[in-house]
Design an enzyme around this catalytic site. Structure first.
Site, PDB file in Angstrom:
ATOM      1  N   HIS A 154       0.892  -1.169   0.000  1.00 16.51           N
ATOM      2  CA  HIS A 154       0.000   0.000   0.000  1.00 16.51           C
ATOM      3  C   HIS A 154       0.927   1.215   0.000  1.00 16.51           C
ATOM      4  CE1 HIS A 154      -3.544   2.389   1.755  1.00 16.51           C
ATOM      5  NE2 HIS A 154      -2.514   3.196   1.923  1.00 16.51           N
ATOM      6  N   ASP A 214     -10.408  -3.554  -4.138  1.00 16.58           N
ATOM      7  CA  ASP A 214     -10.268  -2.846  -2.857  1.00 16.58           C
ATOM      8  C   ASP A 214     -11.645  -2.657  -2.215  1.00 16.58           C
ATOM      9  OD1 ASP A 214      -9.198  -1.626  -0.633  1.00 16.58           O
ATOM     10  OD2 ASP A 214      -8.534   0.192  -1.673  1.00 16.58           O
ATOM     11  N   HIS A 259     -18.078  -0.387   4.879  1.00 13.05           N
ATOM     12  CA  HIS A 259     -18.155   0.358   6.137  1.00 13.05           C
ATOM     13  C   HIS A 259     -19.622   0.492   6.521  1.00 13.05           C
ATOM     14  CE1 HIS A 259     -13.982   1.511   6.548  1.00 13.05           C
ATOM     15  NE2 HIS A 259     -13.952   1.847   5.279  1.00 13.05           N
TER      16      HIS A 259
END
Lengths: 175, 439, 313
Positions: free
Chosen positions: B174, B300, B304
């Site tokens: 990352h 990715d 949430h």
């Protein structure tokens, strides 16, 4: 159907008569203050002020009193930009204030004007001069000086045009 | 007991019949009587998609996603395998945790779940996690990443690249310089200047990638770069590949389609890390994917819960869900623009991610005897992407309300139908069918 | 006008209307009864997630002079969890029947989210959000400039041709952003002066001239020199080496004050760091408009509240 109820000459005569009546009731120009309610009331106040000076030979203070902030129907209409309030340097305390407006209808503008005056000082007396009284009062308010009483229905529209504001000839129409 | 698929369009444009029996592709000419026949006229047959970058959130963040709900989302998007990122709670930094995640995937049955191991203990960037133990575990971890955090310490990164080489693994970095991105809220540029949001400069990504490719070259290791988002990063990787450095790179669907202008309304569905960039960056990413500089598309997928997004931009969580929309977004960004053909899509969304992750069975599409990983996609369909399109636990998709092309009609994972006639099959049916195949 | 979130959302006529109405409000502030009945029965909530006593008091006085009911809701330091707090608070205010919400928040865009997330029907006034905007500050600055230049005759006039130099931490300044859009809208020429570390990346499309040299800017004799506050944490984050160097390069020192034309206005949004970005003499000089700005703040905020809340729902 639009109908002319006052022409330029009629308006001139009405204002002259109102001026004489003001002087007569006040026993002269002393202590007078004219406050016009914008937009056309302020124009009429300036005209009456000029007439008074001519008749009495002494300048009468003239100003304007915007009542937008004191209206009780603000929430029912789109927001309007207020117009200037100009109080003559002499102030209004102890004076005879003549409120000037073009058309007297429900009386709510005048109520707002009385509230606005209260915040500015304490006049000895308040009088009301209007060019047209079309009736349909919603409050216990009556004019002291009237250019023309004009019976109308609630639905009709009374339109005052003054050359300083609207251009062209003065006139009052009803439609 | 065979499923026959008639008249499917293969990625190369030819038309063929396919047959699946007991979990594997069989020769349709020799297949037995069909239990089920799918008329696949007009449908595109793609090898089951492989996502090298998924956040399944379990263990620890089950209010966002679980292995079951995340693999349901994957199946709905045409995926048959996902690599589960290590930033769970506890972190996937020991053999025990990665084995648990893998077992949860097996039980769910919607897709193969390959856990990614953390590079450093607790993703803290201080000392190496038990990489060998994770590689040797039943989960057979091959990809190691601290994703969410950058392995920032250059010495530690060097050691990680070297050590992972021992187990034929790969470090997925990352790339984000933490000092250059303190409090960063969006791409640094004209939009951030106007909005008064702290900038996430492209150089914070590019400088780490430049350092890492040089480290990989120096120690002779493989490097994988997660979610490349800038034109400069594409240039650095292109240079590294030309130099013979063993680097692979991924781009996300959202970085191939969306730009930073979307942040103007402060809608936190568009808050993601790395951030949405400029139109020039999007063009460079598309060109890089088209010319092979960028090897794969990875989602990715970052679920949430609503409360993590229903707040001021600066307080909102980074991340977007992406499994259900990925194929349609690649369709819009790459195929409709003429930059990729469907054979290329099969390569960047299935074959190459499988190769990078060491996942067998995706080398030759639809080979007789191979496990039947298959997605049937209707490229002519187009629909508004809506909450009904989402099958995970979270709804933080940037595409809600947007019309996207194509629709996944059928998916087979190890021969088990997980999506049929455009609908996700119920969990108990999938689990039962899977038992049958395994038996 | 439904909300006041950014000066970039304002049209020229809207901005002038707010300034003109502020003239009327200023005359109210000058008389014995400093109160209008305009917003009687309306509830204005001051929702402050960040301390700012002066801005909160300015809005409170403004709302009270318009006869609104004022509720001060300080969310800072409360135990509401981060993230959920804005939505939860908004729903509470909605249930209480707030007509207007004046919000100060450390996160850029929070007022925008409050106004547009569908949690609340109230009109929203941005009283400063993160490093984004502080529109009423810019309006009061424009009002102050116009009054100094034209007195009461300013009504209806814009700032055509007025040169304004804004000096300091542009990067983190919500005051600067709001002023750049508004002053440009009103026809002023805006110049920014700051160390390169405190100018944002990406201001190529801003309608300003940006530079580093305060002495050059002073030599041009701008009509307005607006000094921005330097936050102590900027020093710690190494945006510049220290107070002494900042003050020498970008502070309005006595020497620079002496070189300014006598007509140049010196503005500061407050609170001032005397001796850092502005010398004591400059702050107290006749050129300084600092106290005018405070007084005008109430008039401008009355005007903004009037235009947002007085009309039909």
């Amino acid at each position: 159907m639009t109908r002319i109820v006052l022409q330029s000459a009629d308006i001139g005569r009405a204002l002259t008569r109102i001026s004489h009546e003001i002087l007569e009731s006040n026993k002269g120009p002393d202590g007078l203050v004219l406050l016009g309610i914008p937009t056309r009331g302020a124009t009429l106040a300036r005209r009456i002020g000029a007439l008074l000076s001519g008749i009495a030979g002494a300048a009468v203070p003239v100003g304007s009193l915007d009542v937008t902030m004191h209206r009780d129907d603000l929430h029912r209409n789109p927001t309007r930009a207020p117009q200037p309030t100009e109080i003559p340097a002499e102030g209004i305390d102890g004076r005879v204030v003549v409120l000037v407006d073009d058309v007297l209808f429900s009386g709510r503008s005048i109520r707002a004007a009385l509230d606005a005056l209260q915040d500015l000082g304490r006049p000895a007396a308040v009088r009301l001069a209007v060019l047209v009284d079309r009736g349909h009062r919603e409050l216990p308010i009556r004019p002291d000086f009237v250019g023309k009483n004009l019976p109308s229905s609630r639905e009709e529209r009374v339109n005052v045009r003054l050359s300083e504001v609207d251009g062209g000839e003065d006139e009052v129409t009803i439609a | 007991m065979t499923t026959r698929i008639l008249g499917a369009t293969l990625p190369d444009g030819t038309t063929a019949d396919l047959a699946i029996d007991r979990g594997v592709f069989v020769d349709p000419a020799e297949a037995g009587s069909a239990r089920r026949t799918i008329d696949a006229a007009g449908l595109l047959a793609l090898p089951g998609l492989v996502d090298l970058h998924t956040h399944l959130r379990e263990p620890g963040f089950e209010q966002s996603e679980t292995v079951l709900t995340g693999t349901r989302a994957a199946a709905a998007g045409g995926y048959t395998a996902v690599f589960a990122m290590a930033n769970t709670q506890p972190v996937q930094d020991t053999a025990g945790v990665v084995e648990q995640v893998q077992a949860l995937g097996l039980r769910a049955g919607y897709a193969t779940v390959r856990p990614i191991g953390a590079v450093t203990v607790g993703l803290r960037g201080e000392r190496l996690a038990e990489i060998g133990a994770m590689a040797a575990s039943r989960a057979a971890v091959t990809v190691f990443s601290d994703d969410g955090m950058c392995v920032h310490d250059p010495l530690l990164m060097r050691r990680a690249l070297e050590y992972v080489k021992t187990f034929d693994g790969v470090v997925a970095q990352h790339a984000q310089d933490p000092r250059l991105t303190v409090d960063a809220q969006m791409n640094e540029g004209e939009v951030s200047a106007r909005l008064g949001l702290a900038g996430w400069p492209a150089v914070a990504e590019e400088s780490i990638i430049a350092r890492d490719v040089l480290l990989a070259e120096h120690v002779g290791a493989r490097l994988h770069v997660c979610h490349v988002s800038t034109a400069g990063a594409v240039e650095v990787i292109r240079w590294a590949k030309a130099r013979g450095i063993r680097v692979t790179a991924e781009a996300t669907p959202h970085h191939l389609l969306l730009t930073e202008d979307l942040v103007v309304g402060y809608d936190s569905r568009f808050k993601v890390n790395p951030p949405l960039r400029t139109a020039e960056d999007v063009s460079a990413l598309r060109a890089g994917l088209a010319d092979g500089t960028i090897d794969i598309v990875a989602t990715d997928h970052a679920p949430h819960p609503a409360e993590a997004k229903e707040c001021a931009w600066g307080e909102a969580a980074n991340g977007m869900v992406g499994l259900e929309s990925a194929l349609s977004v690649v369709h819009a960004a790459m195929v409709e623009t003429g930059l990729l053909g469907w054979a290329d899509v099969a390569r960047v969304m299935s074959r190459t991610p499988a190769r990078i992750g060491g996942l067998r069975g995706y080398g030759r599409a639809f080979a007789v005897g191979a496990p039947a990983q298959l997605a049937l996609y209707d490229p002519a369909a187009a629909a508004e992407f809506s909450l009904d399109s989402l099958h995970g636990r979270s709804t933080n998709s940037p595409y809600l309300g947007r019309t996207l092309p194509g629709r996944v009609r059928h998916v087979f994972h190890d021969g088990v139908p997980t999506v049929a006639d455009g609908g996700l099959r119920p969990a108990d049916e999938v689990a039962a069918a899977r038992q049958e195949v395994v038996a | 006008m439904r909300h006041l979130l950014s000066t970039a959302d304002l049209g020229r006529d809207q901005a002038l209307t707010i300034l003109d109405t502020a003239e009327d409000m200023a005359s109210v502030s000058g008389r014995e009864v400093k109160k209008l009945p305009t917003l009687r029965g309306r509830t204005v909530v001051n929702l402050f997630f960040e301390d700012s006593t002066r801005t909160r008091i300015s809005f409170e006085v403004a709302a009270k002079r318009l006869s609104a009911d004022v509720i001060n809701f300080s969310a800072k330091g409360s135990s509401v969890s981060k993230g959920e707090s804005l939505k939860d608070t908004a729903q509470t205010l909605q249930a209480m029947g707030a007509d207007g919400v004046v919000i100060r928040h450390p996160a850029s865009g929070a007022p925008h989210t409050l106004a547009h997330a569908g949690w609340i029907d109230a009109g929203v006034v941005n009283a400063g959000d993160g490093t984004h905007e502080h529109p009423t500050q810019a309006l009061l600055d424009a009002f102050t400039i116009r009054r100094r230049l034209h007195g009461a005759a300013g009504r209806g006039r814009d700032l055509d041709g007025v040169s304004v130099t804004i000096v300091g931490d542009i990067l983190h300044s919500r005051v600067a952003r709001s002023n750049v859009w508004l002053l440009h809208l009103l026809g002023a020429r805006v110049r920014l002066v700051a160390p390169a570390t405190l100018l944002p990346v990406g201001i190529g499309d801003w309608p300003v001239e940006a530079g580093y040299d305060l002495d050059a800017a002073v030599a041009e004799g701008p009509d307005v020199l607006m000094m921005l506050r330097v936050q102590a944490e900027r020093m710690h984050d190494a945006f510049f080496p220290g107070e002494r160097e900042y003050s020498r390069e970008w502070g309005l020192t006595d020497e620079r004050l002496a070189r300014l034309p006598a007509t140049t206005m010196v503005m500061h949004p407050g609170p001032m760091n005397r001796g850092l970005e502005i010398s004591a003499a400059a702050a107290d000089s006749p050129a300084s408009t600092v106290l005018d700005q405070v007084a005008n703040g109430v008039s401008v905020r009355m005007s903004a509240l009037y235009h947002l809340l007085a009309g039909e729902e």
